[in-house]
Structure formats: C-alpha cells, structure tokens
Design a protein around this motif. Structure first.
Motif, short mmCIF file in Angstrom:
data_model
loop_
_atom_site.label_atom_id
_atom_site.label_comp_id
_atom_site.label_asym_id
_atom_site.label_seq_id
_atom_site.Cartn_x
_atom_site.Cartn_y
_atom_site.Cartn_z
N VAL A 124 -14.94 32.62 -14.01
CA VAL A 124 -16.34 32.44 -14.38
C VAL A 124 -16.48 31.48 -15.55
O VAL A 124 -17.49 30.79 -15.68
N SER A 125 -15.46 31.38 -16.40
CA SER A 125 -15.52 30.40 -17.50
C SER A 125 -15.54 28.98 -16.95
O SER A 125 -16.22 28.10 -17.50
N LEU A 126 -14.83 28.74 -15.86
CA LEU A 126 -14.82 27.42 -15.25
C LEU A 126 -16.16 27.10 -14.58
O LEU A 126 -16.61 25.95 -14.58
N ILE A 127 -16.81 28.12 -14.03
CA ILE A 127 -18.15 27.92 -13.47
C ILE A 127 -19.13 27.57 -14.57
O ILE A 127 -19.95 26.64 -14.44
N LEU A 128 -19.05 28.29 -15.70
CA LEU A 128 -19.93 27.98 -16.84
C LEU A 128 -19.71 26.56 -17.33
O LEU A 128 -20.66 25.82 -17.60
N GLY A 173 -18.60 24.10 -15.59
CA GLY A 173 -19.12 23.21 -14.56
C GLY A 173 -20.63 23.03 -14.64
O GLY A 173 -21.16 21.95 -14.34
N LEU A 174 -21.33 24.08 -15.07
CA LEU A 174 -22.78 24.00 -15.21
C LEU A 174 -23.19 22.96 -16.26
O LEU A 174 -24.27 22.36 -16.17
N ALA A 175 -22.33 22.77 -17.26
CA ALA A 175 -22.65 21.85 -18.35
C ALA A 175 -21.98 20.49 -18.18
O ALA A 175 -22.22 19.58 -18.96
N ALA A 176 -21.12 20.35 -17.16
CA ALA A 176 -20.36 19.11 -17.00
C ALA A 176 -21.16 18.05 -16.24
O ALA A 176 -22.10 18.36 -15.50
N GLU A 177 -20.76 16.81 -16.42
CA GLU A 177 -21.34 15.71 -15.66
C GLU A 177 -20.66 15.63 -14.29
O GLU A 177 -19.44 15.61 -14.20
N GLY A 178 -21.45 15.62 -13.23
CA GLY A 178 -20.89 15.51 -11.90
C GLY A 178 -20.54 16.86 -11.29
O GLY A 178 -21.06 17.90 -11.70
N GLU A 179 -19.62 16.84 -10.33
CA GLU A 179 -19.30 18.03 -9.55
C GLU A 179 -17.99 18.68 -10.00
O GLU A 179 -17.01 17.98 -10.27
N THR A 180 -18.00 20.00 -10.05
CA THR A 180 -16.80 20.78 -10.34
C THR A 180 -16.55 21.71 -9.17
O THR A 180 -17.46 22.45 -8.76
N THR A 181 -15.34 21.70 -8.64
CA THR A 181 -14.97 22.61 -7.57
C THR A 181 -13.97 23.62 -8.11
O THR A 181 -12.89 23.25 -8.58
N VAL A 182 -14.35 24.90 -8.08
CA VAL A 182 -13.49 25.98 -8.58
C VAL A 182 -12.84 26.66 -7.37
O VAL A 182 -13.55 27.23 -6.53
N SER A 183 -11.53 26.60 -7.28
CA SER A 183 -10.82 27.23 -6.16
C SER A 183 -10.25 28.58 -6.58
O SER A 183 -10.26 28.94 -7.76
N ARG A 184 -9.76 29.33 -5.59
CA ARG A 184 -9.21 30.69 -5.79
C ARG A 184 -10.25 31.63 -6.39
O ARG A 184 -9.96 32.40 -7.29
N VAL A 185 -11.47 31.58 -5.86
CA VAL A 185 -12.54 32.39 -6.44
C VAL A 185 -12.53 33.83 -5.95
O VAL A 185 -13.44 34.59 -6.28
N TYR A 186 -11.48 34.23 -5.22
CA TYR A 186 -11.38 35.64 -4.88
C TYR A 186 -11.27 36.49 -6.15
O TYR A 186 -11.65 37.66 -6.16
N HIS A 187 -10.76 35.90 -7.22
CA HIS A 187 -10.75 36.60 -8.52
C HIS A 187 -12.18 36.98 -8.92
O HIS A 187 -12.44 38.08 -9.42
N LEU A 188 -13.10 36.04 -8.70
CA LEU A 188 -14.49 36.23 -9.10
C LEU A 188 -15.11 37.44 -8.42
O LEU A 188 -15.88 38.19 -9.04
N ASP A 189 -14.78 37.65 -7.17
CA ASP A 189 -15.38 38.74 -6.40
C ASP A 189 -14.98 40.11 -6.94
O ASP A 189 -15.61 41.11 -6.61
N ARG A 190 -13.93 40.15 -7.75
CA ARG A 190 -13.51 41.43 -8.32
C ARG A 190 -14.45 41.90 -9.42
O ARG A 190 -14.47 43.10 -9.73
N GLY A 191 -15.19 40.98 -10.04
CA GLY A 191 -15.96 41.40 -11.21
C GLY A 191 -17.39 40.92 -11.32
O GLY A 191 -18.09 41.32 -12.24
N TYR A 192 -17.84 40.05 -10.40
CA TYR A 192 -19.21 39.54 -10.48
C TYR A 192 -19.86 39.59 -9.10
O TYR A 192 -19.37 38.97 -8.16
N GLU A 193 -20.96 40.32 -8.99
CA GLU A 193 -21.65 40.38 -7.71
C GLU A 193 -22.72 39.30 -7.63
O GLU A 193 -23.44 39.05 -8.60
N HIS A 194 -22.79 38.63 -6.50
CA HIS A 194 -23.85 37.65 -6.22
C HIS A 194 -23.97 36.58 -7.31
O HIS A 194 -25.08 36.21 -7.71
N VAL A 195 -22.83 36.07 -7.80
CA VAL A 195 -22.88 35.11 -8.90
C VAL A 195 -23.63 33.85 -8.51
O VAL A 195 -24.41 33.31 -9.31
#
Length: 422
Positions: free
Chosen positions: A377-381, A383-405
């Motif tokens: 989720v830190s990489l998503i945050l 990415g929200l502030a970065a210029e251009g596109e950010t692709t975060v892979s291996r986001v199965y980690h995310l599903d363990r702790g954040y619903e409907h991010v």
C-alpha cells in the motif's frame, strides 16, 4: 498474478469508509474456541486473512458462517473434532498461532504449527511459550509443531513478558480466562486490539481488568458463554488513508475514524504540515500548505508510532522538504519497500534498522513489486503522487489487509485500477 495500475493526477477529495480492524478480528475469531456457545462478530473486514482464519477454525471442527456480505461472522465451537492446527493453513498467516492459548485452556492440549505470514522478520513464538508455560503448560517443539499440554489444567500465575508482544499478550490472556485462580500479566501490550479482545471476552463472561495498561489481571472462570461483539475500527487502514491527501493534496474525511486510535501518528502528521481534525463522522485530513516537512519517526509499541504505518510514512517523506530518519524497532527486515521507492526516484539510504530519506521534488511512475502487506500500500500511495504510471505487482499481499482499496481510492478521485493476471 494481479497488479494495480496507479496514475498520479493531483489532489484527492471526498470520504473513505474505514473497515473493522483486521488484527482485532483475527484475534477475536479464535476466542470462539473458548466456549461451546456461539460467538458473533459484526463490522468484520472482508479480507483474505479472515478467510484463512475461517479455514483454520473449520479445520478444527468449528462452524463458521459469513453473513451480510462478509461483515458478520457467526461461529460455534460446540463440536470441535481436532486440536491440531496444520502447517498448510498456519504457514499463510502468523495470527494462526492465536488458536494455541484457547485450545490449551479449554481442552488441556494443542498441537500448532509454527506460523508464517509476511517476510518481515522471524517473529518467534518464545514469548507465547514462556507465558503459557508460566500458567503450567508443558510445551515441546517437534518437527515444526508446538506440542502443548496441561494435564491438570492451566493455573493462574504472575508473569512478566520480556517484550510487550501483542500476539503473546492475546494468547496468554485468552488462555488465562479458563485457568484456575488469578493471572497477573505484566509488561502487557496496550494496543486497541487488546482492549477490543478483552471487551469481547468480558461479554463472554471473563473477569479481566487493566486492559490498555501494562498490567492485566485475569480471574479464571469455569466456562465462558456466547456473545455478539462489534470489531473495533482498523487504525492501520485509517492511518494509511490519512496519508492519501497528505501525499496528494486535497481533503478527505475518514468515516468511522477516531483520534484515540492514531494519536501519535496524527501528531507526526501535524508536525509535517498536515491537518487532522475530528468530525461528527470520523477524522478530516488535509495538507496545509505546499510540500510537507520532513519529520523523524521511531516505531514503538502502542501508544507510540505503529510499525504497520512505517512504510506508508516513508512514502510521504519521499517528497517532503528536508531529510527524515525512520528507525524501525519492532521488526527486522521491514525496509524492503525502500528499493522499490528508489525505483520511483526517491532518495533513501538504509543502514540496518534505520532509513534516511532525503525528500525530492517529485516521484516518477515505475513498475514496482510489493514485498509485504504494508509495503504494497505504500507503493500505491507513492504512485498516487508520482508523475506518470506506476504498476504495483504481487498485490496478493494487499488483499490480506485492505478491502476494496481500488474502490475506496477511486471514490476520492484517484486514477487507479486492478489489472487481472493472465
């Protein structure tokens, strides 16, 4: 394997609802093992970790039903068929070890695999074992499993933990509810999830005092009964989404948030130039003026700065004015997100348990990889502030702790989408 695509597009505005706490719910669910009567949890988060705990309880013979789109969990342990928690389930999540205390207390025996979870340190079970042995348990490690027994039942005792471990506190408190006599647990963890567990156990008939302080006293009872309990708000999800407008600008209200859950974190945000105020429905967060200021962070047990918000705070500091030092004192190996942030143009140097972050004007979108739940989720945050596109892979980690991010961030104006893997 799924990935998340984030495109930086300026300030965020609106409201984000905050779910029930993952770490609280994962602690409350094993409490069903303490009683033959039903335990019902409301405000449950809808996460893969909850499904893992459900599978573990069901493997022991507990009945577990998910109701109201997963926000209500109805459980009953009136007819358990096993006291063995197998490796195949326990390896997926460290919270699985929380079945040890309840099984031992109610049945006088338990066999529990050593746990898994995120790769952020060894997370040994020694504090759990020491506490339960202090209550009279006999525990032996064989072939990767803890074999625990208490032939004459657990007995109350005075026990002081070497470190205020949250998980060990939870395991010992649950076990002590059915022990003979009084247990005094010193140097206990003080986290809101501990307080929430005690409130639930008290509804089940437990006699406990001192939760939220370093000394918890438990008077053992013969049996516990059923109850219905509402899971406390997730302070880590709350803190994570508080950082979204801090990083991007804008103003966001976090519905269900409480200042008492994030006081130390809110003080750091205020020092960095981010306004946090209570509203009738939660917390309102807005960046005050221009770039945030660099602030130093040391992770500590509650009520200190949470280790589970360190990665997200580092993302904020990447574009702060000045240099910040983040010191991790809870878990080793918890700076694995730093090299990924560097890929986005951040200036970070890591030496052991300390990271020095020199703020840059802006980050650049890049392909990055999540290494654990909070790193993702830190990489998503970022990415929200970065210029251009950010692709975060291996986001199965995310599903363990954040619903409907994705849905929650889209709701406040973020450009974010989940890309299904092949």
């Amino acid at each position: 394997m799924d990935s998340i695509l984030v495109t930086g597009n300026g300030p965020l505005n609106g409201q984000i609802p905050i779910a029930g706490a993952k770490n609280a719910c994962l602690t409350l669910m094993p409490a069903t093992l303490l009683s033959e009567e039903p335990l019902t949890l409301t405000n449950a988060p809808r996460l893969s970790d909850i499904k893992t705990m459900t599978a573990l309880l069901q493997s022991l013979g507990a009945e577990v039903s998910s109701l109201q789109d997963g926000q209500v969990i109805a459980m009953s342990s009136h007819n358990l068929t096993s006291q063995t928690a197998d490796y195949d389930i326990v390896r997926k999540m460290r919270a699985s070890n929380l079945v040890l205390g309840p099984l031992l207390a109610r049945f006088g025996q338990a066999v529990v695999s050593l746990p898994g979870g995120c790769a952020i340190g060894a997370r040994p079970m020694d504090l759990h074992v020491e506490g339960l042995e202090g209550l009279g348990a006999e525990i032996e490690l064989k072939d990767g499993y803890l074999h625990a027994k208490a032939p004459g039942g657990l007995k109350g005792a005075v026990h002081e933990m070497r470190f205020a471990s949250v998980g060990a506190t939870e395991n010992i408190v649950m076990a002590a509810t059915l022990a003979k006599g009084t247990t005094v647990l010193k140097n206990a963890a003080r986290e809101p999830e501990i307080v929430d567990l005690v409130e639930c156990l008290r509804k089940m008939g437990a006699q406990i005092s001192g939760e939220g302080t370093p000394t918890i006293e438990i008077q053992g009872v013969d049996r516990l009964h059923g109850a219905t309990h509402q899971v406390v708000t997730d302070r880590i999800e709350l803190g994570t989404y508080m950082l979204a407008p801090a990083i991007c600008g804008g103003e966001v209200e976090l519905l269900g948030g409480r200042m008492s859950l994030v006081e130390s974190f809110a003080r750091k945000l205020d020092a960095a130039g981010v306004s946090v105020t209570e509203t009738g429905n939660g917390l309102n967060v807005a960046r005050k003026n221009g770039r945030v200021r660099a602030v130093d962070v040391v992770t500590e047990p509650f009520p200190g700065f949470p280790t589970d918000l360190q990665a997200q705070m580092m993302a904020l500091m990447c574009t702060a004015e000045g240099t910040s030092v983040l010191e991790e004192r809870i878990f080793e190996n918890r700076f694995m997100h730093a090299p990924e942030l560097v890929r986005m143009g951040a200036n970070i140097e890591v030496h052991g348990g300390t990271a020095t972050v020199t703020g840059v004007e802006s980050l650049k979108g890049a392909p990055v990889m999540a290494t654990d739940l909070r790193a993702s989720v830190s990489l998503i945050l970022a990415g929200l502030a970065a210029e251009g596109e950010t692709t975060v892979s291996r986001v199965y980690h995310l599903d363990r702790g954040y619903e409907h991010v994705v849905r929650k961030l889209e709701g406040v104006g973020a450009r974010i989408e989940r890309i299904k893997g092949q």
